[in-house]
Design an enzyme around this catalytic site. Structure first.
Site, mmCIF file in Angstrom:
data_model
loop_
_atom_site.group_PDB
_atom_site.id
_atom_site.type_symbol
_atom_site.label_atom_id
_atom_site.label_comp_id
_atom_site.label_asym_id
_atom_site.label_seq_id
_atom_site.Cartn_x
_atom_site.Cartn_y
_atom_site.Cartn_z
ATOM 1 N N HIS A 308 0.858 -1.187 0.000
ATOM 2 C CA HIS A 308 0.000 0.000 0.000
ATOM 3 C C HIS A 308 0.892 1.233 0.000
ATOM 4 C CE1 HIS A 308 -3.193 2.786 1.079
ATOM 5 N NE2 HIS A 308 -4.025 1.846 0.702
ATOM 6 N N ASP A 365 -7.971 -5.463 0.135
ATOM 7 C CA ASP A 365 -8.450 -6.312 -0.956
ATOM 8 C C ASP A 365 -8.065 -7.776 -0.805
ATOM 9 O OD1 ASP A 365 -9.689 -4.309 -2.436
ATOM 10 O OD2 ASP A 365 -7.739 -3.598 -3.111
HETATM 11 N N1 ACO Z 1 4.220 -7.661 -4.778
HETATM 12 C C1 ACO Z 1 5.555 -7.655 -4.969
HETATM 13 N N2 ACO Z 1 6.316 -6.550 -4.835
HETATM 14 C C2 ACO Z 1 5.711 -5.409 -4.496
HETATM 15 C C3 ACO Z 1 4.323 -5.345 -4.267
HETATM 16 C C4 ACO Z 1 3.571 -6.533 -4.420
HETATM 17 N N3 ACO Z 1 2.253 -6.519 -4.230
HETATM 18 N N4 ACO Z 1 3.983 -4.076 -3.948
HETATM 19 C C5 ACO Z 1 5.107 -3.381 -3.960
HETATM 20 N N5 ACO Z 1 6.178 -4.163 -4.285
HETATM 21 C C6 ACO Z 1 7.579 -3.785 -4.325
HETATM 22 C C7 ACO Z 1 7.913 -2.963 -5.575
HETATM 23 O O1 ACO Z 1 8.315 -3.770 -6.658
HETATM 24 C C8 ACO Z 1 9.011 -2.064 -5.058
HETATM 25 O O2 ACO Z 1 10.197 -2.842 -4.967
HETATM 26 P P1 ACO Z 1 11.639 -2.122 -5.198
HETATM 27 O O3 ACO Z 1 11.744 -1.114 -4.089
HETATM 28 O O4 ACO Z 1 12.605 -3.237 -5.105
HETATM 29 O O5 ACO Z 1 11.575 -1.500 -6.557
HETATM 30 C C9 ACO Z 1 8.588 -1.783 -3.619
HETATM 31 O O6 ACO Z 1 7.803 -2.912 -3.220
HETATM 32 C C10 ACO Z 1 7.765 -0.513 -3.464
HETATM 33 O O7 ACO Z 1 6.663 -0.620 -4.355
HETATM 34 P P2 ACO Z 1 6.016 0.577 -5.123
HETATM 35 O O8 ACO Z 1 5.387 0.083 -6.388
HETATM 36 O O9 ACO Z 1 6.985 1.698 -5.246
HETATM 37 O O10 ACO Z 1 4.886 0.980 -4.112
HETATM 38 P P3 ACO Z 1 3.722 1.954 -4.446
HETATM 39 O O11 ACO Z 1 3.441 2.684 -3.194
HETATM 40 O O12 ACO Z 1 3.994 2.745 -5.655
HETATM 41 O O13 ACO Z 1 2.515 0.984 -4.816
HETATM 42 C C11 ACO Z 1 0.718 -0.507 -4.628
HETATM 43 C C12 ACO Z 1 1.533 0.600 -3.952
HETATM 44 C C13 ACO Z 1 0.244 -0.009 -6.017
HETATM 45 C C14 ACO Z 1 -0.512 -0.773 -3.795
HETATM 46 C C15 ACO Z 1 1.598 -1.767 -4.778
HETATM 47 O O14 ACO Z 1 2.005 -2.212 -3.498
HETATM 48 C C16 ACO Z 1 0.906 -2.880 -5.546
HETATM 49 O O15 ACO Z 1 0.978 -2.908 -6.781
HETATM 50 N N6 ACO Z 1 0.215 -3.820 -4.824
HETATM 51 C C17 ACO Z 1 -0.540 -4.863 -5.482
HETATM 52 C C18 ACO Z 1 -1.863 -4.306 -5.986
HETATM 53 C C19 ACO Z 1 -2.823 -4.039 -4.853
HETATM 54 O O16 ACO Z 1 -3.023 -4.860 -3.969
HETATM 55 N N7 ACO Z 1 -3.464 -2.860 -4.917
HETATM 56 C C20 ACO Z 1 -4.493 -2.468 -3.935
HETATM 57 C C21 ACO Z 1 -4.038 -1.310 -3.134
HETATM 58 S S1 ACO Z 1 -5.160 -0.960 -1.865
HETATM 59 C C22 ACO Z 1 -6.447 -0.197 -2.594
HETATM 60 O O17 ACO Z 1 -6.381 0.442 -3.594
HETATM 61 C C23 ACO Z 1 -7.692 -0.376 -1.941
#
Ligand code: ACO
Length: 431
Positions: A308, A365
């Site tokens: 998140h 979720d």
């Molecule tokens: N699985 C694997 N790796 C992940 C995940 C994941 N679900 N989420 C983040 N990471 C990793 C990224 O690859 C990144 O790694 P790095 O630092 O080595 O490059 C690091 O964690 C940070 O991730 P970001 O993408 O920069 O985090 P951001 O804050 O931009 O994204 C998000 C947040 C979009 C929710 C992301 O965690 C994600 O894609 N999760 C899966 C989708 C999801 O569950 N979305 C629902 C969100 S809640 C809602 O909207 C109600």
């Protein structure tokens, strides 16, 4: 100690006023930065940018705190209902009995769509995604209500009516969208049913027989709506605020919110979680292969329902929903292998240094999809359920924008990195 920040740039010092929120959140006010220095700030994905001052929802992502108008989500989940919470979010206080009655009566009064809207549903192909239908039909609603289309904030005291109409009709549109996508006849709402029961009725009753409204099913869905009711400046709410800042009407602004919510990184994640769990189940994987893929940046995979932007601790909504998930499945005597896979994935991920170091925890979720599956809600409707739940938050944010006399149209800047000046080449001279 001075609360003024200082920026040193090209040999000059610029004072930057600071702002502190009621829960100690701190910001530097850079609204005069460009005028004073010629610089803008660059913040890809807005992770460090406060786009507004808001009084609706407080989140402390480090501590896993979520409060609507100051009230912890845990208390509301235990004691309130979606509609009472919607009132709280929109108007700022819990309603009195009379206020709640009046608010609920408006839902009943406005629950029917204009009859001619039925023809629009008919023109969508079978199998159309209900989020596309939802957004199109919310927007179309104002075409059937001239007063709403031309209504401007402050022009007449119609906000209460339009807010209730939107919350009420989004549920009717959502149920119709589902039935249309399945080629089923539309079911009209009933006066006798409360909000969530009425939605289930419109989804699952037939022209011959009313759907059996089990209290535990109604309660579980009401809880899901409540837990989604607001979440401060996320992608869809910021979209609603951005559209509202142009003075677009409430329904147009909410329709834009639905589009922003649809993506799998936002409200579409609950659908993506189930698809992921089904795939793991089908492949006979215990989750290990998927976790390995999610850690590999080249795989294009992510552990859906994990991570998140704001929560760097367990999402408080996920805690509530995990407990509710266990209870609902037990009460309905549903045994879902996907729940076992989800629990196993969670345990494995929480032990894995990749997820621990990045502070990736289950979000709302991760378990909500399993509850909705057990209630018989089809997977393509999951983001729609999210959208119904989020409506009070979008309305409250819309109201906040409109009440702000200083509101300016939202218009970010950019750093241009394209070609510098070059000239038009006639077609015949191009190589
Ligand atoms: N699985 C694997 N790796 C992940 C995940 C994941 N679900 N989420 C983040 N990471 C990793 C990224 O690859 C990144 O790694 P790095 O630092 O080595 O490059 C690091 O964690 C940070 O991730 P970001 O993408 O920069 O985090 P951001 O804050 O931009 O994204 C998000 C947040 C979009 C929710 C992301 O965690 C994600 O894609 N999760 C899966 C989708 C999801 O569950 N979305 C629902 C969100 S809640 C809602 O909207 C109600």
């Amino acid at each position: 100690m001075s609360k003024e920040a200082k920026l040193e740039l090209e040999g000059k010092v610029y004072p930057l006023p600071t702002i502190e929120g009621s829960e100690g959140e701190k910001a530097m006010d850079i609204s005069s930065l460009r005028a004073n220095t010629g610089y803008i700030t660059l913040d890809d994905g807005y992770g460090n940018t406060g786009s507004c001052i808001s009084k609706i929802t407080f989140i402390d992502g480090e501590k896993g705190i979520l409060r609507y108008r100051g009230i912890p989500i845990e208390e509301l989940a235990e004691k309130s209902t979606f509609i009472e919470t919607a009132y709280l979010i929109i108007y700022g206080d819990l309603p009195t009995r009379a206020q709640l009655r009046k608010f609920s009566d408006l839902f009943t009064e406005y629950q029917f769509l204009h009859e001619d809207m039925k023809y629009h549903f008919e023109s969508f192909p079978m199998g159309a995604h209900p989020m596309a239908i939802l957004s199109a039909m919310i927007n179309a609603t104002s075409c059937f209500d001239e007063e709403l289309m031309n209504w401007r904030w402050g022009k007449s005291n119609q906000f209460d009516v339009y807010a209730a109409k939107l919350i009420s009709q989004v549920r009717t549109i959502a149920a119709y969208a589902y039935r249309k996508s399945r080629g089923l006849p539309l079911i009209y709402p009933k006066k006798a049913y409360k909000y969530t029961a009425n939605f289930l009725h419109m989804m699952f009753s037939t022209p011959y027989e009313d759907f059996e409204l089990k209290p535990e099913v109604v309660k579980a869905l009401d809880l899901i709506f409540l837990l989604h009711a607001d979440h401060e400046q996320n992608c869809s709410t910021s979209t609603v605020r951005m559209v509202a800042s142009s003075q677009a009407n409430l329904f147009a602004s909410a329709a834009a919110g639905v589009c922003a919510l649809w993506g799998p990184l936002h409200g579409g994640a609950n659908q993506a979680v189930i698809e992921m769990l089904v795939e793991i189940h089908r492949e006979g994987d215990d989750g290990s292969k998927f976790i390995a893929a999610a850690k590999d940046k080249n795989s294009g995979r992510r552990l859906m329902g994990f991570g998140h932007r704001v929560y760097k601790n367990y999402d408080p909504r996920a805690k509530i929903i995990k407990k509710a998930c266990d209870e609902v499945l037990a009460k309905l005597r549903v045994s879902d292998p996907l729940l076992d896979i989800a629990k196993h994935l969670e345990e494995a991920a929480l032990r894995d240094s990749y997820f621990v170091e990045r502070k990736l925890y289950p979000n709302v979720d991760f378990y909500s999809g399993i509850i909705m599956r057990s209630l018989g809600i089809p997977v393509e409707m999951f983001p729609v359920i999210f959208a119904i739940g989020r409506m009070p938050g979008w309305i409250a944010n819309y109201k906040e924008i409109m009440e702000d006399a200083k509101n300016r149209i939202a218009r970010p800047r950019q750093i241009y990195a394209g070609r510098t000046l070059n000239h038009y080449v006639p077609l015949e001279e191009r190589k």
